[in-house]
Design a protein around this motif. Structure first.
Motif, PDB file in Angstrom:
ATOM      1  N   VAL A 189     -50.384  94.231 -27.985  1.00 48.00           N
ATOM      2  CA  VAL A 189     -49.438  95.314 -27.712  1.00 48.00           C
ATOM      3  C   VAL A 189     -49.068  95.405 -26.230  1.00 48.00           C
ATOM      4  O   VAL A 189     -47.900  95.639 -25.879  1.00 48.00           O
ATOM      5  CB  VAL A 189     -49.987  96.662 -28.239  1.00 48.00           C
ATOM      6  N   GLY A 190     -50.026  95.210 -25.335  1.00 46.81           N
ATOM      7  CA  GLY A 190     -49.706  95.277 -23.917  1.00 46.81           C
ATOM      8  C   GLY A 190     -48.762  94.179 -23.481  1.00 46.81           C
ATOM      9  O   GLY A 190     -47.800  94.417 -22.740  1.00 46.81           O
ATOM     10  N   ALA A 191     -49.022  92.966 -23.944  1.00 49.79           N
ATOM     11  CA  ALA A 191     -48.161  91.833 -23.618  1.00 49.79           C
ATOM     12  C   ALA A 191     -46.767  92.029 -24.201  1.00 49.79           C
ATOM     13  O   ALA A 191     -45.748  91.756 -23.544  1.00 49.79           O
ATOM     14  CB  ALA A 191     -48.784  90.545 -24.147  1.00 49.79           C
ATOM     15  N   VAL A 223     -57.823  87.363 -22.592  1.00 49.88           N
ATOM     16  CA  VAL A 223     -58.174  88.729 -22.196  1.00 49.88           C
ATOM     17  C   VAL A 223     -56.864  89.522 -22.153  1.00 49.88           C
ATOM     18  O   VAL A 223     -56.020  89.279 -21.287  1.00 49.88           O
ATOM     19  CB  VAL A 223     -58.860  88.764 -20.817  1.00 49.88           C
ATOM     20  N   PRO A 224     -56.652  90.449 -23.086  1.00 47.91           N
ATOM     21  CA  PRO A 224     -55.345  91.123 -23.206  1.00 47.91           C
ATOM     22  C   PRO A 224     -54.827  91.754 -21.919  1.00 47.91           C
ATOM     23  O   PRO A 224     -53.641  91.617 -21.590  1.00 47.91           O
ATOM     24  CB  PRO A 224     -55.604  92.184 -24.285  1.00 47.91           C
ATOM     25  N   GLU A 225     -55.686  92.452 -21.179  1.00 51.27           N
ATOM     26  CA  GLU A 225     -55.228  93.108 -19.950  1.00 51.27           C
ATOM     27  C   GLU A 225     -54.749  92.091 -18.922  1.00 51.27           C
ATOM     28  O   GLU A 225     -53.711  92.282 -18.263  1.00 51.27           O
ATOM     29  CB  GLU A 225     -56.359  93.965 -19.367  1.00 51.27           C
ATOM     30  N   LYS A 236     -39.934  99.598 -27.922  1.00 55.42           N
ATOM     31  CA  LYS A 236     -40.869  99.630 -29.037  1.00 55.42           C
ATOM     32  C   LYS A 236     -41.547  98.276 -29.207  1.00 55.42           C
ATOM     33  O   LYS A 236     -40.907  97.235 -29.087  1.00 55.42           O
ATOM     34  CB  LYS A 236     -40.133 100.004 -30.331  1.00 55.42           C
ATOM     35  N   ALA A 237     -42.835  98.322 -29.497  1.00 51.56           N
ATOM     36  CA  ALA A 237     -43.601  97.101 -29.758  1.00 51.56           C
ATOM     37  C   ALA A 237     -44.421  97.316 -31.023  1.00 51.56           C
ATOM     38  O   ALA A 237     -44.926  98.415 -31.274  1.00 51.56           O
ATOM     39  CB  ALA A 237     -44.516  96.776 -28.574  1.00 51.56           C
ATOM     40  N   HIS A 284     -47.905  88.482 -17.354  1.00 50.50           N
ATOM     41  CA  HIS A 284     -46.518  88.529 -17.822  1.00 50.50           C
ATOM     42  C   HIS A 284     -45.648  89.339 -16.853  1.00 50.50           C
ATOM     43  O   HIS A 284     -44.492  88.991 -16.616  1.00 50.50           O
ATOM     44  CB  HIS A 284     -46.440  89.157 -19.222  1.00 50.50           C
ATOM     45  N   VAL A 285     -46.225  90.420 -16.310  1.00 52.66           N
ATOM     46  CA  VAL A 285     -45.491  91.235 -15.334  1.00 52.66           C
ATOM     47  C   VAL A 285     -45.088  90.382 -14.128  1.00 52.66           C
ATOM     48  O   VAL A 285     -43.968  90.484 -13.600  1.00 52.66           O
ATOM     49  CB  VAL A 285     -46.338  92.445 -14.878  1.00 52.66           C
ATOM     50  N   LYS A 286     -45.993  89.511 -13.692  1.00 51.34           N
ATOM     51  CA  LYS A 286     -45.724  88.673 -12.521  1.00 51.34           C
ATOM     52  C   LYS A 286     -44.715  87.558 -12.804  1.00 51.34           C
ATOM     53  O   LYS A 286     -43.905  87.203 -11.955  1.00 51.34           O
ATOM     54  CB  LYS A 286     -47.031  88.030 -12.025  1.00 51.34           C
TER      55      LYS A 286
END
Length: 338
Positions: free
Chosen positions: A85-87, A43-45, A324-325, A51-53
């Motif tokens: 893209v989010g990751a 699940v991308p979100e 940039k991603a 990853h933030v954590k």
């Protein structure tokens, strides 16, 4: 020179520190398998939030393991694409920000170049030129490699990648996420010859791949048979055999076209035992040699990003201050390193 590598393209947070003289100094990896298991896929979100954590704590752990401080580093490499893209933005933002704060160059790295160069982390590394088969959940491609950045795509998947087909077929069989490795494990108990699956696109010239139809063939076979344990194992065996044979046939064609005697297999599917054995048999018959990364570096990891980033850092490649991603980024668009 020492470089920090950050990998956050999908569902693994990988951090590593690479020294161009001493090799790999530290390697940390966190897998999100448990996080996505209930959904049967990434699940991308949720991947981005995790990853933030995890990224900063893993960077601290890698620095501590290597007994280094930020001032001991010469650069920060991060995966800029391709991927979710989010990751990607999480790793790119953290990597670029740390590089700025520490007064270091930031180095964007191509995810698939990381996989392609992963065997270079081994003591017995391939020399250029070689043929590379990159097989993962998102990509299947055949690449002629004359040097770092000197890549020619000879063939690629026109639909599902090999790893994606493994995962989707495993899901059809009711196997838990991540399905690909579980399907391969189940195939070890399968009966050879009970089912015969097609070898897609091997009856025509060319080096492109297509595994979507093979997945459909598997779905029809599953529906037409009893779903007992042995039948499931036999279907898994036939499916895996078809994918591996297809990859071998295409590699044999590409080796003939290039005349190369060295073959690199990289990406998550390169850990598959059957694939390794059949590729070893192929290269033995060709009087050549096959190279793989160690199993822990087949899937996404920070070590391959740190190594690839080091090559780009030495080539004086730097990012500007922008973050940039690139969710899509053809590998043959990279600059060659002379």
């Amino acid at each position: 020179m020492r470089i920090l590598g950050i990998e956050t393209s999908c569902d693994e947070t990988g951090i590593a520190i690479f020294d161009d003289e001493k090799g790999l100094l530290a390697h940390e990896l966190y897998s999100q398998i448990a996080l996505h298991a209930d959904y049967g896929g990434v699940v991308p979100e949720l991947a981005s939030r995790d990853h933030v954590k995890k990224t900063i704590p893993l960077i601290k752990a890698a620095l501590e393991k290597a007994n280094l401080k930020p001032e001991d580093l010469d650069g920060v490499a991060y995966t800029a694409g391709p991927g979710l893209v989010g990751a990607l933005l999480v790793g790119a933002t953290i990597g670029r920000s740390l590089a700025y704060a520490w007064g270091l160059p930031g180095v964007p790295v191509h995810h698939m170049e990381g996989h392609l160069l992963a065997p270079m982390l081994e003591e017995h590394a391939p020399e250029f030129p070689f043929l590379a088969l990159l097989v993962s959940g998102g990509h299947t491609m055949m690449v002629e490699v004359k040097g770092i950045g000197e890549y020619r795509i000879m063939g690629e998947s026109i639909d599902d990648a090999a790893g994606e087909a493994f995962d989707k077929t495993a899901k059809l069989m009711g196997l838990d996420y991540p399905g690909g490795p579980r399907l391969s494990k189940l195939a070890e108990h399968g009966t050879k010859g009970r089912f015969t699956f097609p070898r897609p696109m091997t009856d025509r010239p060319g080096l492109d791949f297509s595994f979507s139809g093979l997945k459909t063939f598997a779905a029809n076979t599953i529906r037409a048979n009893d779903n007992d344990d042995q039948t499931r194992a036999d279907i898994a065996y036939a499916f895996q055999e078809a994918v591996v044979d297809t990859l071998v046939i295409k590699c044999k064609r590409a080796l003939k076209e290039t005349g190369f005697k060295r073959l690199v297999i990289a990406g998550g599917v390169s850990a598959n035992k059957e694939l390794r054995q059949k590729m070893a048999d192929l290269m033995s018959s060709q009087h050549g040699e096959v190279f793989y990364p160690r199993t822990e570096f087949c899937t996404d990891n920070g070590a391959m990003i740190a190594f690839a980033g080091m090559q780009r850092l030495k080539n004086q490649e730097r990012s500007d201050l922008g973050v940039k991603a690139y969710p899509r980024w053809p590998i043959d668009q990279l600059k060659p390193i002379k």
